[in-house]
Scaffold this active site. Structure first.
Site, PDB file in Angstrom:
ATOM      1  CE  LYS A 177       3.310   3.132   3.172  1.00 32.97           C
ATOM      2  NZ  LYS A 177       3.743   3.347   4.566  1.00 32.97           N
ATOM      3  CG  LEU A 199       8.556   2.345   4.782  1.00 36.03           C
ATOM      4  CD1 LEU A 199       8.208   1.093   3.999  1.00 36.03           C
ATOM      5  CD2 LEU A 199       7.294   3.127   5.153  1.00 36.03           C
ATOM      6  CE1 TYR A 228       0.248   1.950   4.262  1.00 32.58           C
ATOM      7  CE2 TYR A 228       1.074  -0.292   4.436  1.00 32.58           C
ATOM      8  CZ  TYR A 228       0.961   0.984   4.947  1.00 32.58           C
ATOM      9  OH  TYR A 228       1.576   1.296   6.137  1.00 32.58           O
ATOM     10  CD  GLU A 265      10.493   1.882  10.521  1.00 33.84           C
ATOM     11  OE1 GLU A 265      10.599   2.824   9.722  1.00 33.84           O
ATOM     12  OE2 GLU A 265      10.195   0.715  10.160  1.00 33.84           O
TER      13      GLU A 265
END
Length: 283
Positions: free
Chosen positions: A145, A201, A31, A177
């Site tokens: 992702k 990511l 996505y 993160e």
């Protein structure tokens, strides 16, 4: 609301997803979320690059070329009269019967999408947010992702339960993160953030911030750091499509620096706004 299903814009009440869709059964899909400002996609190219890169890493066959996909996304934005907000779109591997873990060769990928309308939260960008720390229990391909977000959801829920905006993730004390965003810290005038590996990511907002840092000649290190260094930071920044570059003023109930937005964060925000103006016009 109008939604996107395959290559059609339809009413949300008329949309449906098969119970045999691999996205529903396995989280087998990818996505993107792109910010819409003044009716334009901010960092459109970079998001599309990552979407197609995620598909390649997942052996997912894209049903549309980039020009067609971009046209569909803009058609959806216009159908919902989105001036400021975001567009979410995802691609699943498609419907497979009977259910089988192995990737099938003969199914059609399914594209869906929807939009949300909202203004930039300027107060948050100035006042900052609080965060908590949480164990990073996600899988080892966080560079893709994908729709597999249960680890992120668990961490985000931990934060929400205590009224915090985000959860800062760590693997045995090594900070990676956040549950739905990138993290940067500042110490003695130097910005530090985790390098782009399989553990994080490749954030588009991080990319914009890194460009701003370079333009401002701010020293930066792309290297991993531990929780102790996080708690000793002078400034901390939460970065995502929905947050832009937001100052973190508290972690686990302890203030970051003096508990207010710091000068480097403010300079990054100023240059971030210039990038928005260049691509989408003045907010």
């Amino acid at each position: 609301m109008k939604v996107l299903v395959k290559d059609q814009i339809i009413n949300s009440a008329d949309a449906n997803v098969s119970i045999s869709d691999r996205g529903y059964q396995f989280g087998d899909g990818i996505y993107e979320v792109i910010r819409v400002l003044n009716g334009k996609l901010f960092t459109e190219k970079e998001h599309m690059d990552r979407f197609y890169s995620s598909a390649e890493k997942m052996d997912l066959v894209m049903p549309y070329n980039r020009e067609k996909l971009t046209t569909l996304i803009y058609d959806l934005i216009k159908a919902n009269n989105v001036v400021d907000g975001h567009v979410y779109f995802q691609l699943t591997r498609g419907v497979q019967e009977p259910r089988n873990h192995a990737f099938p060769d003969d199914v059609e990928a399914v594209l869906t999408g929807h939009t949300k309308i909202y203004k930039r939260d300027l107060a948050m960008l100035e006042e900052g947010v609080s965060t908590v720390t949480a164990d990073d229990v996600r899988w080892l391909r966080c560079d893709i992702k994908t729709l597999n977000l249960i680890g992120n959801c668990m961490a985000k829920t931990k934060a929400a339960k205590v009224g915090a905006e985000e959860a800062i993730l760590h693997r045995d004390g090594l900070v990676t993160e956040c549950s739905a965003s990138t993290l940067l810290i500042v110490k003695d005038g130097v910005v530090k953030t985790h390098p782009l590996t399989n553990l994080v990511l490749p954030s588009i907002t991080r990319m914009v911030i890194m460009d701003a840092i370079a333009d401002a000649n701010i020293p930066v290190k792309e290297e991993a750091f531990m929780l102790d260094e996080l708690f000793q930071a002078d400034e901390a920044i939460l970065a995502s499509t929905g947050h832009d570059a937001t100052p973190i003023i508290e972690i686990d109930g302890k203030p970051v620096g003096n508990g207010k937005r710091g000068p480097i964060t403010a300079e990054i925000q100023r240059r971030y706004d210039l990038r928005i103006e260049q691509e989408c016009g003045k907010a």
